[in-house]
Design an enzyme around this catalytic site. Structure first.
Site, PDB file in Angstrom:
ATOM      1  N   ASP A 128       0.851  -1.180   0.000  1.00 29.32           N
ATOM      2  CA  ASP A 128       0.000   0.000   0.000  1.00 29.32           C
ATOM      3  C   ASP A 128       0.893   1.238   0.000  1.00 29.32           C
ATOM      4  O   ASP A 128       2.045   1.197   0.423  1.00 29.32           O
ATOM      5  CB  ASP A 128      -0.914  -0.030   1.233  1.00 29.32           C
ATOM      6  CG  ASP A 128      -2.098   0.902   1.066  1.00 29.32           C
ATOM      7  OD1 ASP A 128      -2.205   1.547   0.000  1.00 29.32           O
ATOM      8  OD2 ASP A 128      -2.909   0.986   1.992  1.00 29.32           O
ATOM      9  N   SER A 129       0.332   2.350  -0.463  1.00 23.81           N
ATOM     10  CA  SER A 129       1.160   3.547  -0.679  1.00 23.81           C
ATOM     11  C   SER A 129       1.410   4.339   0.588  1.00 23.81           C
ATOM     12  O   SER A 129       2.310   5.159   0.637  1.00 23.81           O
ATOM     13  CB  SER A 129       0.460   4.464  -1.671  1.00 23.81           C
ATOM     14  OG  SER A 129      -0.748   4.947  -1.102  1.00 23.81           O
TER      15      SER A 129
ATOM     16  N   ASP B   3      -8.477  -6.618   1.786  1.00 21.01           N
ATOM     17  CA  ASP B   3      -7.510  -6.820   2.866  1.00 21.01           C
ATOM     18  C   ASP B   3      -8.118  -6.289   4.146  1.00 21.01           C
ATOM     19  O   ASP B   3      -8.991  -5.416   4.109  1.00 21.01           O
ATOM     20  CB  ASP B   3      -6.230  -6.014   2.601  1.00 21.01           C
ATOM     21  CG  ASP B   3      -6.486  -4.522   2.774  1.00 21.01           C
ATOM     22  OD1 ASP B   3      -7.148  -3.931   1.899  1.00 21.01           O
ATOM     23  OD2 ASP B   3      -6.077  -3.952   3.807  1.00 21.01           O
TER      24      ASP B   3
ATOM     25  N   CYS C 222     -13.016 -27.205  10.588  1.00 27.32           N
ATOM     26  CA  CYS C 222     -11.848 -26.405  10.190  1.00 27.32           C
ATOM     27  C   CYS C 222     -10.594 -27.282  10.288  1.00 27.32           C
ATOM     28  O   CYS C 222     -10.439 -28.051  11.231  1.00 27.32           O
ATOM     29  CB  CYS C 222     -11.720 -25.180  11.082  1.00 27.32           C
ATOM     30  SG  CYS C 222     -10.268 -24.171  10.690  1.00 27.32           S
TER      31      CYS C 222
ATOM     32  N   CYS D 225      -7.419 -26.051  10.311  1.00 28.14           N
ATOM     33  CA  CYS D 225      -6.247 -25.243  10.680  1.00 28.14           C
ATOM     34  C   CYS D 225      -5.495 -25.904  11.841  1.00 28.14           C
ATOM     35  O   CYS D 225      -6.028 -26.785  12.523  1.00 28.14           O
ATOM     36  CB  CYS D 225      -6.673 -23.824  11.046  1.00 28.14           C
ATOM     37  SG  CYS D 225      -7.181 -23.631  12.756  1.00 28.14           S
TER      38      CYS D 225
ATOM     39  N   CYS E 194      -7.502 -25.882  15.191  1.00 26.62           N
ATOM     40  CA  CYS E 194      -8.690 -26.741  15.295  1.00 26.62           C
ATOM     41  C   CYS E 194      -8.367 -28.222  15.252  1.00 26.62           C
ATOM     42  O   CYS E 194      -9.104 -29.033  15.810  1.00 26.62           O
ATOM     43  CB  CYS E 194      -9.688 -26.386  14.199  1.00 26.62           C
ATOM     44  SG  CYS E 194     -10.415 -24.751  14.444  1.00 26.62           S
TER      45      CYS E 194
ATOM     46  N   HIS F 191      -6.208 -19.595  13.078  1.00 27.58           N
ATOM     47  CA  HIS F 191      -7.570 -20.024  12.777  1.00 27.58           C
ATOM     48  C   HIS F 191      -8.349 -18.935  12.023  1.00 27.58           C
ATOM     49  O   HIS F 191      -9.012 -19.211  11.020  1.00 27.58           O
ATOM     50  CB  HIS F 191      -8.335 -20.409  14.043  1.00 27.58           C
ATOM     51  CG  HIS F 191      -9.791 -20.551  13.759  1.00 27.58           C
ATOM     52  ND1 HIS F 191     -10.309 -21.648  13.097  1.00 27.58           N
ATOM     53  CD2 HIS F 191     -10.825 -19.697  13.939  1.00 27.58           C
ATOM     54  CE1 HIS F 191     -11.608 -21.465  12.907  1.00 27.58           C
ATOM     55  NE2 HIS F 191     -11.941 -20.293  13.411  1.00 27.58           N
TER      56      HIS F 191
HETATM   57 ZN   LIG Z   1      -9.471 -23.502  12.721  1.00 30.35          ZN
END
Ligand SMILES: [Zn+2]
Length: 368
Positions: free
Chosen positions: A91-92, A265, A303, A305, A308, A334
C-alpha cells in the site's frame, strides 16, 4: 504487455479470476492478510502459505519509517527480507497519512505533510516518493498515493480529494517500477455516485493494471457503503482486477464479492485474535466467555487449521486468559484460515454458478 488479470467465471456481478504477478498467480476473489510492518502479526510466512494465503500486504508508510526502504532494498527487497516468496501488494501509505487525522499538517497539489507516528517529526509524502518506496520494496503490486477522505467530509473536500487523486495518479503512471511490478490506481468519491463516476472516468483511461475502490469502510454505515461499492465496481473495466481497501469481516467480504470485488484486505482476523475472539460458522466467539471453560470441541467444526486439528476451545480459552502468546497465535492462524477458506468457497460457488445460494446460506449461518 502480458495481461495482469484473467476473468474465469461470473455469477451476477460476482467474479472469479486469476491475478498474474511476478511472484505467481493469485486466484480471485482473494483475501490478502495484512503485514503492515513486514509481518502478519505472530504468523510465520511458512504458516501463511500452509493456511492457503496466496498474497500478502505490506505498507509503504510503516516500512519507510522503520526500517526504511533503502535498507530493505540492500537486503534483497521485501520478499527476501521477510522470507515470503509469494506475491506482495504494498500500500502507498495514503490511508495512514489521511486516516491518522491528528497527524495531518498540510496537503496541497504537490503532496502531503504530516507528523510521523514513530517520532512526531514532520514528514512529507509525494506521489514520487510513494512510488520510489514501493519500487525499492520490490512489491508485485504498487498502489498510487491517493487522498482518502473520511466519511461525512464536505462535498467540497470530497471534490478536492477526487481531483488531487487523479492529479497524483497521472504523475505516478510513468514513474520507475520494480521488475514486473503492477501499479493500481485508487478511485475516490466516498458515497457520492457522481464523484465516484468522475474519479473512475478520469483514472480508467490512464490504463492502470488494476483499480482499487478507496475511501469506503472509513466510518460510514454499511448499507450505503455496499451501495457505493456496487456503483464503484460498475464504473471499472471488466478486464482489470478490483480491490476493495479495508474489509475483512466474513459478512462484509461476501457482500463485496457479490458486488464485483476481486481482492480485499483487513487486519480483522489477527486483530480479532488479539482480543481473544474466533471467527466461526456460528458467528464470532469470545473465548474469554466462561461457557468455553470445559468445552472439548475445536474452535470451529470442520476447520482444518493447526488450532482446530490439535487444540480444544477449553485449552485456547485458558491460554487467552493467561495471555499466553500461543493462544493469540492459534487464534490468528484459525481466523486467517477461516477467511481464506470462506473466500475459497465463494470462488468455487461462482465457478459452479451457485453463488447466490452460497451467499444466502453463508449470511444466514454467520448471523446466527
Ligand atoms: Zn481452525
Amino acid at each position: 504487455m502480458t495481461r495482469s488479470f484473467t476473468l474465469t467465471a461470473t455469477a451476477g456481478a460476482a467474479r472469479a479470476g486469476v491475478l498474474h504477478t511476478a511472484h505467481g498467480d493469485v486466484p480471485t476473489p482473494a483475501f490478502m492478510p495484512v503485514g503492515t510492518k513486514g509481518t502478519v502479526k505472530g504468523v510465520d510466512p511458512q504458516e501463511l502459505r500452509a493456511l492457503g494465503a496466496s498474497i500478502v500486504l505490506g505498507n509503504a508508510y510503516h516500512l519507510h519509517f522503520r526500517p526504511g526502504e533503502e535498507l530493505i532494498a540492500e537486503l534483497g527487497g521485501l520478499h527476501a527480507f521477510s522470507a515470503w516468496d509469494g506475491p506482495i501488494l504494498a500500500d502507498s501509505g495514503g490511508f495512514q497519512v489521511f486516516s491518522l487525522r491528528d497527524t495531518l499538517l498540510e496537503s496541497d497539489d504537490d503532496g502531503v505533510t504530516f507528523r510521523s507516528v514513530y517520532d512526531g517529526r514532520a514528514e512529507r509524502f509525494t506521489p514520487e516518493l510513494a512510488a520510489r518506496i514501493q519500487e525499492r520494496l520490490g512489491s508485485d503490486i504498487a498502489m498510487c498515493l491517493d487522498i482518502c477522505a473520511p466519511a461525512a467530509v464536505s462535498r467540497t473536500d470530497l471534490e478536492q480529494a477526487v481531483r488531487r487523486t487523479t492529479l497524483w495518479a497521472q504523475r505516478q503512471r510513468e514513474l520507475p517500477r520494480a521488475p514486473g511490478q503492477l501499479r493500481f490506481a485508487i478511485t475516490q468519491g466516498g458515497l457520492d455516485t457522481e464523484l465516484r463516476r468522475q474519479s473512475s472516468e478520469e483514472l480508467v483511461p490512464l490504463d492502470f493494471d488494476g483499480y482499487a475502490i478507496g475511501g469506503l469502510s472509513v466510518g460510514e454505515a454499511r448499507g450505503p457503503m455496499f451501495e457505493a461499492t456496487s456503483d464503484a465496481a460498475s464504473f471499472l473495466p471488466a478486464d482489470k482486477p478490483r480491490y476493495f481497501m479495508g474489509i475483512g469481516d466474513p459478512e462484509g467480504v461476501i457482500e463485496v464479492v457479490s458486488r464485483g470485488v476481486d481482492m480485499f484486505d483487513c487486519v480483522l482476523p489477527t486483530r480479532t485474535a488479539r482480543t481473544g475472539s474466533a471467527l466461526t460458522w456460528e458467528g464470532r466467539l469470545n473465548l474469554r466467555n466462561a461457557r468455553f471453560a470445559r468445552d472439548p470441541g475445536p474452535l470451529d467444526d470442520g476447520c482444518t487449521c493447526p488450532a482446530c486439528t490439535r487444540f480444544t476451545r477449553a485449552y485456547i480459552r485458558h491460554l487467552v486468559n493467561q495471555e499466553e502468546i500461543l493462544g493469540l497465535r492459534l487464534l490468528s492462524l484459525h481466523n486467517l484460515r477461516f477467511l481464506i477458506d470462506l473466500v475459497g468457497r465463494a470462488r468455487q460457488a461462482i465457478e459452479r454458478g451457485a453463488f447466490e445460494s452460497f451467499r444466502a446460506d453463508a449470511l444466514t449461518r454467520l448471523e446466527t
